[in-house]
Each structure stands twice: as C-alpha cells, then as structure tokens.
Motif scaffolding. Sequence first.
Motif, PDB file in Angstrom:
ATOM      1  N   ASP A 208       0.827  -1.197   0.000  1.00 27.96           N
ATOM      2  CA  ASP A 208       0.000   0.000   0.000  1.00 27.96           C
ATOM      3  C   ASP A 208       0.862   1.248   0.000  1.00 27.96           C
ATOM      4  N   CYS A 209       0.345   2.286  -0.632  1.00 25.98           N
ATOM      5  CA  CYS A 209       1.003   3.589  -0.633  1.00 25.98           C
ATOM      6  C   CYS A 209       0.985   4.117   0.795  1.00 25.98           C
ATOM      7  N   MET A 210       2.136   4.558   1.303  1.00 24.57           N
ATOM      8  CA  MET A 210       2.215   5.005   2.683  1.00 24.57           C
ATOM      9  C   MET A 210       1.642   6.413   2.865  1.00 24.57           C
ATOM     10  N   ILE A 211       1.066   6.973   1.814  1.00 25.76           N
ATOM     11  CA  ILE A 211       0.410   8.274   1.958  1.00 25.76           C
ATOM     12  C   ILE A 211      -1.103   8.124   1.878  1.00 25.76           C
ATOM     13  N   CYS A 212      -1.618   7.445   0.831  1.00 23.98           N
ATOM     14  CA  CYS A 212      -3.075   7.362   0.680  1.00 23.98           C
ATOM     15  C   CYS A 212      -3.631   6.008   1.092  1.00 23.98           C
ATOM     16  N   PHE A 213      -2.756   5.057   1.372  1.00 26.83           N
ATOM     17  CA  PHE A 213      -3.143   3.715   1.811  1.00 26.83           C
ATOM     18  C   PHE A 213      -3.949   2.927   0.786  1.00 26.83           C
ATOM     19  N   VAL A 234       5.453   4.620  -2.299  1.00 22.14           N
ATOM     20  CA  VAL A 234       4.355   5.593  -2.428  1.00 22.14           C
ATOM     21  C   VAL A 234       4.028   5.833  -3.901  1.00 22.14           C
ATOM     22  N   HIS A 235       2.801   6.264  -4.160  1.00 22.07           N
ATOM     23  CA  HIS A 235       2.408   6.660  -5.508  1.00 22.07           C
ATOM     24  C   HIS A 235       3.169   7.923  -5.911  1.00 22.07           C
ATOM     25  N   VAL A 236       3.464   8.052  -7.184  1.00 24.80           N
ATOM     26  CA  VAL A 236       4.164   9.235  -7.691  1.00 24.80           C
ATOM     27  C   VAL A 236       3.362  10.509  -7.405  1.00 24.80           C
ATOM     28  N   ASN A 237       2.075  10.482  -7.738  1.00 23.61           N
ATOM     29  CA  ASN A 237       1.289  11.705  -7.561  1.00 23.61           C
ATOM     30  C   ASN A 237       1.006  12.021  -6.100  1.00 23.61           C
ATOM     31  N   CYS A 238       0.986  11.013  -5.244  1.00 25.20           N
ATOM     32  CA  CYS A 238       0.776  11.269  -3.811  1.00 25.20           C
ATOM     33  C   CYS A 238       1.993  11.986  -3.231  1.00 25.20           C
ATOM     34  N   VAL A 239       3.182  11.526  -3.590  1.00 26.34           N
ATOM     35  CA  VAL A 239       4.383  12.066  -2.955  1.00 26.34           C
ATOM     36  C   VAL A 239       4.761  13.432  -3.531  1.00 26.34           C
TER      37      VAL A 239
HETATM   38 ZN   LIG Z   1      -0.958   7.040  -2.795  1.00 24.84          ZN
END
Ligand SMILES: [Zn+2]
Length: 552
Positions: A208-213, A234-239
Amino acid sequence: MEIKNESHNKLVQQITHCFPLYFICIHCNYHLHKQCAEAPLSLPNHPLHPQHSDVGFFLRERPRSFDWKCLDELPTKIDHLTHRLHPLILNRGDSDGLCNLCQKQHSGPFYGCSLCQFKINVECAWPRSIVEDKSRHQHPFSMLWRQGSFICDACDTEGNYISYICLKCCIIVHKKCTSLPRIIKFSRHDHCIFHKYFLQTQYLTRQDCMICFNEVKLDRGNYSCGKPGCNYVVHVNCVLEDDELYKVIEEEKQCEELYEKSMQSSIIRFIEMNEARKATTIQHFSHQHCLVLADKMEEEIDRKCDECMLSISTLFYYCLECPFFLHKTCAELPRIKQHWFRQGNAILLFKGFLECNFCDQRCSGFFYYIGGWEMCLRCAKVADIMKCEGHQHFLFIDFKYREKCNGCGKRCSNGAFRCGKCRFALDFGCLTLPHSTLHKIDEHKLKLTYDDDKEQIYCDICERQRDPSLWYYSCSICDTSAHPECVLRQFPFVNDGVTFPSYYHNHHHDLKFFRKVEGYLECFHCGKLCQEEILKCEESTCDNIIHCECSD
Ligand SMILES: [Zn+2]
Ligand SMILES: [Zn+2]
Ligand SMILES: [Zn+2]
Ligand SMILES: [Zn+2]
Ligand SMILES: [Zn+2]
Ligand SMILES: [Zn+2]
Ligand SMILES: [Zn+2]
Ligand SMILES: [Zn+2]
C-alpha cells in the motif's frame, strides 16, 4: 489532415519565438523567461522613474499577458491530430479555460472547436517532438499523438492525446512525467526514495502507498526506498502533490550527508554517566542549571513535564535548584530535526504560552516551529502513520479530511488521522489527550475510555448527557464517567503562574494563570466566587481575579 513534420517543426519554432526560452517548474506549469528568472530582486533606482528612485524598485509578479503581435503570425485555422473531425479556430481567449490536452486551466489564446466545446491552448498545440534531459531519464523521449487515453508508465494514471515514449525502455509517459526527479527526500520518510518504473519482489504481497493507503501496483511507476529491509513505497502523484514536503536530490551520494546534517541535540553536555553509560547529569539547552536523572517522584504530587505538559511517572530529569522537570524522552528530543510535517527544519522553542496550530490547545510547554507552524510536543510526537489504543487498525494523516472526529464528534478543521480500512478518524486534539488524569470528583485516576455500551448516560461533572459513541474519562471502581472537556477543563496544559498574553483579557496589567486559588475570591467581571482556572492580577493596587471563562 496530418501535419507534416517540416511544418510541425516550423510551428514549434514560431511558438518558441512567441514563448522564448524559459525556466519551468517540473511539478506544475509555472515558468519564467530565462531573462526574467535571472533578474535581480531589487534595483536601487531607475532613470525612467526618478521621482521615486530613493525608495528603489522590487521584483514582483505582474498578471500574465500575451504578446499579441505574435498572434498575427499564427495560422487562424488549423487541423489538429487530437481533433480530426473539425478544424480548430484561433481564439483570443480572455478568460481562463480548461485545455483538453494538458487538462489544466489556462488563460490566453487558444485553438477551439465551438461545435464540440474542444479547446487547446496555443502553448500546448505544438509540443516539442523530442524531450531529452539526461539527469532525469537516460534516453530521449519522442512525442506520440494518440486519440483517446493511455496509462502513464511513470505515474500509473491516465493521460490524453499527447504521450511521450522511450523506445529503449518501452515506456509511455505524460509530458510532465518525462522530467520526474529520480531521487527525492520526502519529509515523511527518513531515507531518500527513488523513482522506479517497476519493483521486483520475491513475495506475492500487496503493497500500500504510505500516503493514501491504496494499493501501489508494483509493475507500474512509483517511488520506493532503496534501504535493505525498508519497504516504503508511495504513488508518484501522492508524494509529489505538495512541493513543501519533498526536496529533489540530484546525486545519490547526497542522501547520507542530508541525513547527518538535519539533527542537533538538545543536550549540550553530558556531565555524569553511570556504569551502564547512561547520562545521569546533563546540561539541557533550555535550562540554566544541570539536570539530574531520576526514576521515581519522591512526593506524591501530579508533576508535569515542562516540555510536553503531561504527567511524569517514571524516568525523568529534574533540577536540584528550582522546580523544573523533563521526561527523559522529552529531554532527548532534538533541538533541530526533520519532522514529517514539512521538508524544512523543525526547531524546538519555548515562548511561555502558545496555541498549538494542530490540537488547538493553549500550552505553556515547548513547541516545534516548522515553517511558520507551531506544533506542541504532544502533537509533534505523533507519527504520520500510527496506532492508538482507541482503534484496532493503523491510522494515517490526511490533512484534507474535513469530516467528524470519532473521539469528540467535532468537524476536523486541521485534518485528521484516518483509517484506511474503515470509516474512522481522529483529530490531533483527541489523539493527544492524556491517557489518565486526576479530577477531584474521583479519588482514583480517571482513564481515557473509547467506547460505552450503556444507553442513557450522563457526565458526572456537568450532569448533562453524554454521547456514548464518543471518548470519555472513567473510573471503573467508582463507575464515574465524564466528558473530556469537563475533566480537563480549559487549560490542562498550562502551568500555574504563567503570564497570559494581553489579547486574552482587556486588563491594564499582566494577568497570571492559576489552576486553583486558596479561599474564595470574587471575579471582577461576573462577580461570582470561584476557585478554579482563574487569571490573577498581582499588582498591589488591583489584587483582583477573573475567571478564565470570563476573560474572552
Ligand atoms: Zn498514494
Ligand atoms: Zn505520468
Ligand atoms: Zn514530557
Ligand atoms: Zn498540539
Ligand atoms: Zn476529536
Ligand atoms: Zn460534562
Ligand atoms: Zn466570572
Ligand atoms: Zn490590575
């Protein structure tokens, strides 16, 4: 209908003439002419404006305007590959509009089809056919027109019409993704993270992405940590969403240096060590006397840590010469450190009295100052991904969350820690409530309690109804229960004797805070007698008190 290569190149040239060489922010559409970017920030004077030359001139942004002369050189009607059915007509475009190519709001002239409500901004109509930046990707990218959409290999989100391909790596990406930074330092992770087009793994696990889960597809582009054993991804756009949260790292060798430089200890000197090499006497930057380590309070009083304002039970430093106490863990907090909230430094400071921008509590303890924000130590100790006693799953910070907090029922105006698995969120205020506390209503310590199975319930302090779904304090021996705000009152994190800033009251002298006073004194505002949470004027001519509640 196809634009021939030669004429395409001519138009690219023309556009480059209208929009000369510029610096562009790789994360958004912000750009500056080379000449403008390099202009000095101020000029002492200018001959064309002598009347104000003593004040000087300062570089400011002017609303963007298009060089209309250029417009005359552009074709008024074009056939464009992204819209094959109808020709597109040049339009002056006085208001902002969505460009169908880059999917962003643009101002200025555009080519449009009024039948289909289709719009392409002039700047986007002839993108560069080759993009090359070796610091970001080792091979050049070539532009590819496509009708319809594609999935970008670099960021795993959809794109339209224009894509860029690298034939050597067999990847297709957004224009903006041709220049993704290879390495970044993100504030919420201790190590540098690297952009990869896929991640190889020996396991059949979901990450899971550690920003948006939400899930990160490992065969698609993402940012991940290169340290062995560290599975941070993490996802590119999240980070890359907030540029205050990361820093671009040009070379891999800078990663280690960065980590070493970002810390400064609060302990200036270790004066004595015991056999286990534990510091038993220290000099702390915040206090003029030496501090001594202890593990038990001698008297039975509810002593608060002067940094975090929570009760002390075990392992703490104290001053032999004056009443000053610090949890061992608080004393060891760095004076300068990296906090996950921002990429810049967090600086430990003490101002006597501040309101925390995260939990909204007034506090006389220490704060971290982080890029214009003041964060109390109780909030600063909360990790961006954490587990708390009141919920079985991990919670992660979401600053955009505006719904209700499950602890207090109030709307989360400062964001919240929410659960990725179920509908549950807690604001900073509830997450940092003391786990137990004393109140005169009960001889035992009251414990923070997270759920209640009773139906009709009342607060034993204010005797009003209590919502059984919200957090409360209780004593199981005496069956006492009460609202957190009734138990803690208005200023649980303010020390006795602290001077309140004048914006809290309109008295002409300084007023000091006291949790309790001896005897009964009359409030000079409402006239009632009171003993708790008062502000006191110690000027001999006044000798008055005012209830905190009456002060604002
Ligand atoms: Zn994410
Ligand atoms: Zn992309
Ligand atoms: Zn503390
Ligand atoms: Zn706080
Ligand atoms: Zn709450
Ligand atoms: Zn109550
Ligand atoms: Zn009063
Ligand atoms: Zn006075």
